[in-house]
Enzyme design. Structure first.
Site: not given
Length: 704
Positions: A557, A644, A676
């Site tokens: 991320s 996501d 995600h």
């Protein structure tokens, strides 16, 4: 890599002419067309990338299977969590061998004064057990399943659960009568996670999101009434703020919380009259964050408020609940370098979480004396927190504890005596011995001389780190004041047992060393995050811990942005880079306020849409736009998910296409039904991690 794998031809993304223009700067983006998720050509390209990655990693199938079996063989697949008391029941979760998802259960208390949780054996029958929710049943026929809300009414008669079957984090809430087993007709679609019952069980409080996936509205649903008649309790129009809601442990108030990255505001609603007008506690003020907990002291309803108004590392004050903007009693004054994290209040005492010397701590708060006594632990590195404490007046405090070498542990802390009662330690099968592994913290000098903490864990049989160069897996994140805690990992043992040293670079932008540590790694200081990580890598190389040829970096991320940045800054320092759901096209995303999260992210990264200086600064480091010609990149694996909503799949897809232009050995793996957090189901997650670890071990040259 085998000769056949080396000869494979990677997919080549078509180039189109799409121009982005801001602040007089025209940028041609040949791969922006990959953003069209519904375009068959985009899906075909992603599927071609998956096929290429599968072919390139086919030689690792045996290693993947071995790592998966190692994870599985070390895990007690049929197991139970430590029961947590609420009302007249003990609540706990089950896992069953061969099943992907957990099962939520409960069993009745032996008596009203029973505070010692029953010791449950994995294969033994539990007297009076009720299965509340079997997620394996709910997930039947679905490729993806995620539980976003789960709550039982205080009286124990109703249950709600929110389910996502796409990976886009939009949940449908359903309600079940636990007395009759009947599924009630109430069904609320497209909600955010975290719905809860009102204390009397008549209502559900939930949130929904706007088009940019921002939770913006709090709703009140009365059980048994049509959803289209639900009442709006609160709506926040400012796109910088997320909204959430939850009841105090005392069940006296509903607290509606608003937060951006740097500012917060909270509102109180009387839980006995949920349709009453919310009242603000402290009106929002730019840059001021605070968090509220309710308690009763000397018969008066009070609010404990943890805030940073003139207190960088936060201060704890107490105010009257009837007049929260009135006089403030300082309970824990601001102490630079000791970052107050959060307070949980109970009827007779509170527990404060804080960070000192890079580690999270817990202290018991005496309401009358306003004093704190720290709960001590023996290990030099550890993580600790509270959890599973729904009751208002317990004699015990439930704690979760662990370290790099100590498996996850549940304690009950007896407040009256200060005794820690061991309830359970995560079983690690196969003869795991914590003494066979070591953990330590070392320090690396950043470019400006700042000392950056580095955590290490290793298997002692291979010698201590620094005695001879070893393969090293270096992990980093460094954003949002998020700290990487010293936690145990079963999959990590498959690395350590092959001689790999696992390291964490606690770079600026995280929260390990207090709020200033975060401030020094965000906005126009963001480059510190990247250069700190490179400095740690170079320290490990210079110090004889490893070599560049035996060093692999990983981040996910915002940590994936870190991976892309360091790949451009110091490609020669790494043999490989593993980037999970990487935020590598950051500038394009942050320029578009219609995308999920963008506006709220301006407090973290800056606003390049309206500020030319921020635009220029972000453009100087965003990974996709700074891929370099004429350098040899490390091997790269990017992992993403089609659904996501936080970091769109298009970012790593574009990044990999650009890396290939300069001859980089880059692979893309895209889960076509996931979000995600990746795939759903524990066995699927283990296989996913086994895939990543097999690739990593292969890059490190220790694949067996």
């Amino acid at each position: 890599m085998t000769t056949d794998a080396a000869s494979l031809t990677p997919p080549v993304a078509a180039r189109t002419t799409i121009v982005r223009s801001h602040h007089g700067d025209d940028v041609e983006d040949p791969y922006e067309w990959l953003r069209a998720k519904d375009d068959p050509a985009v899906i075909a390209h992603l599927e071609a990338e998956n096929a290429y990655t599968a072919a390139r990693t086919a030689h690792l199938s045996g290693l993947r299977d071995r790592v998966f079996e190692e994870i599985r063989s070390r895990t007690q697949e049929t197991d139970l969590s430590v029961p947590s008391r609420q009302g007249h029941w003990w609540y706990y979760g089950r896992t069953v061998a061969g099943k992907q998802y957990g099962i939520q259960c409960r069993a009745p208390l032996a008596s009203a004064d029973d505070w010692t949780p029953p010791v449950l054996a994995p294969d033994a029958e539990v007297p009076g057990e009720q299965i509340l929710l079997d997620s394996n049943v709910e997930a039947e026929g679905q490729e993806f399943f995620s539980l976003g809300s789960f709550d039982v009414s205080t009286d124990g008669t109703r249950m709600l659960f929110g389910v996502d079957v796409a990976g886009d984090e939009r949940y449908t809430i359903r309600v079940r009568d636990l007395v009759t087993g009947e599924q009630l007709p109430d069904e609320i679609p497209d909600t955010f996670a975290g719905a809860s019952f009102s204390p009397d069980g008549r209502f559900i409080v939930y949130t929904t999101v706007d088009d940019a996936w921002r939770p913006d509205t709090v709703w009140l649903h009365e059980i048994g009434t049509p959803v289209d008649g639900d009442v709006t309790l609160f709506h926040e129009p400012d796109e910088r703020y997320w909204v959430g809601a939850g009841f105090t442990r005392s069940e006296r108030y509903l607290v509606i919380s608003l937060g951006s990255s740097i500012t917060s505001e909270e509102w109180l609603v009387d839980a006995a009259d949920l349709r009453s007008e919310p009242r603000v506690i402290w009106p929002r003020r730019e840059g001021v964050e605070y968090d509220v907990s309710h308690a009763v002291v000397d018969g008066e309803d009070v609010l404990y408020i943890l805030h940073n108004d003139g207190a960088l590392d936060f201060e704890l004050v107490r105010v009257s609940a009837a007049d929260p903007q009135g006089a403030r009693l300082s309970v824990i004054p601001h102490r630079p370098g000791i970052r107050l994290l959060g307070l949980s209040t109970f009827r007779d005492w509170g527990v404060i979480g804080y960070r000192r010397e890079g580690l999270a701590r817990l202290g018991m708060l005496d309401y009358d004396a306003s004093s704190v006594s720290e709960i001590a632990f023996d290990e030099p590195l550890y993580s600790v927190g509270t959890g599973g404490n729904p009751e208002w007046a317990p004699p015990l405090l439930r704690l979760s504890y662990g370290s790099f070498v100590t498996p996850g542990t549940v304690f009950d802390y007896e407040v009256a005596t200060g005794e820690l009662l061991l309830r359970k330690r995560q079983p690690v099968l196969g003869g795991y011995d914590p003494a066979a592994y070591g953990q330590a913290r070392v320090w690396a000098a950043a470019d400006d001389g700042t000392q950056v903490p580095v955590s290490l864990v290793w298997k002692r049989a291979f010698g201590d780190p620094g005695e001879a160069p070893r393969p090293v897996h270096l992990y980093g994140y460094g954003s949002y004041e998020h700290s990487i805690e010293p936690g145990f990992s079963v999959p990590r043992l498959s690395e350590l047992d092959r001689g790999v040293v696992f390291a964490v670079a606690h770079v600026r932008g995280g929260g390990e060393m207090g709020r200033q540590w975060y401030e020094d790694g965000k906005l126009l200081a963001k480059r510190n995050t990247f250069t700190d990580f490179v400095a740690v890598a170079e320290h490990l190389i210079r110090g004889g811990y490893t070599t560049a040829e035996r060093l692999v970096a990983e981040g996910g991320s915002a940590g994936g942005l870190l991976m892309g940045a360091v790949a451009n800054l110091a490609p020669e320092s790494f043999a490989g880079i593993l980037a999970d759901v990487p935020f590598v096209d950051a500038l394009t995303t942050i320029l578009d306020p219609s995308l999920p999260l963008t506006v709220i992210e301006w407090d973290e990264w800056g606003d390049p849409l309206h500020d030319a200086d921020v635009y220029a600064y972000m453009k100087s480091y965003t990974p996709y736009e700074n891929v370099r010609e004429g350098v040899r990149y490390p091997r790269i694996l990017a992992v993403t998910s089609l659904n996501d909503t936080r970091v769109l799949y298009v970012e790593p897809a574009k990044w990999v296409a650009r890396l290939r232009e300069v001859g980089a050995d880059a692979l893309l793996k895209c889960e076509m039904v996931a979000g995600h957090g990746g795939v759903s189901g524990r066995y699927n997650a283990w296989r996913e991690r086994a895939f990543e670890l097999a690739w990593l071990l292969d890059v490190l040259g220790v694949a067996d």
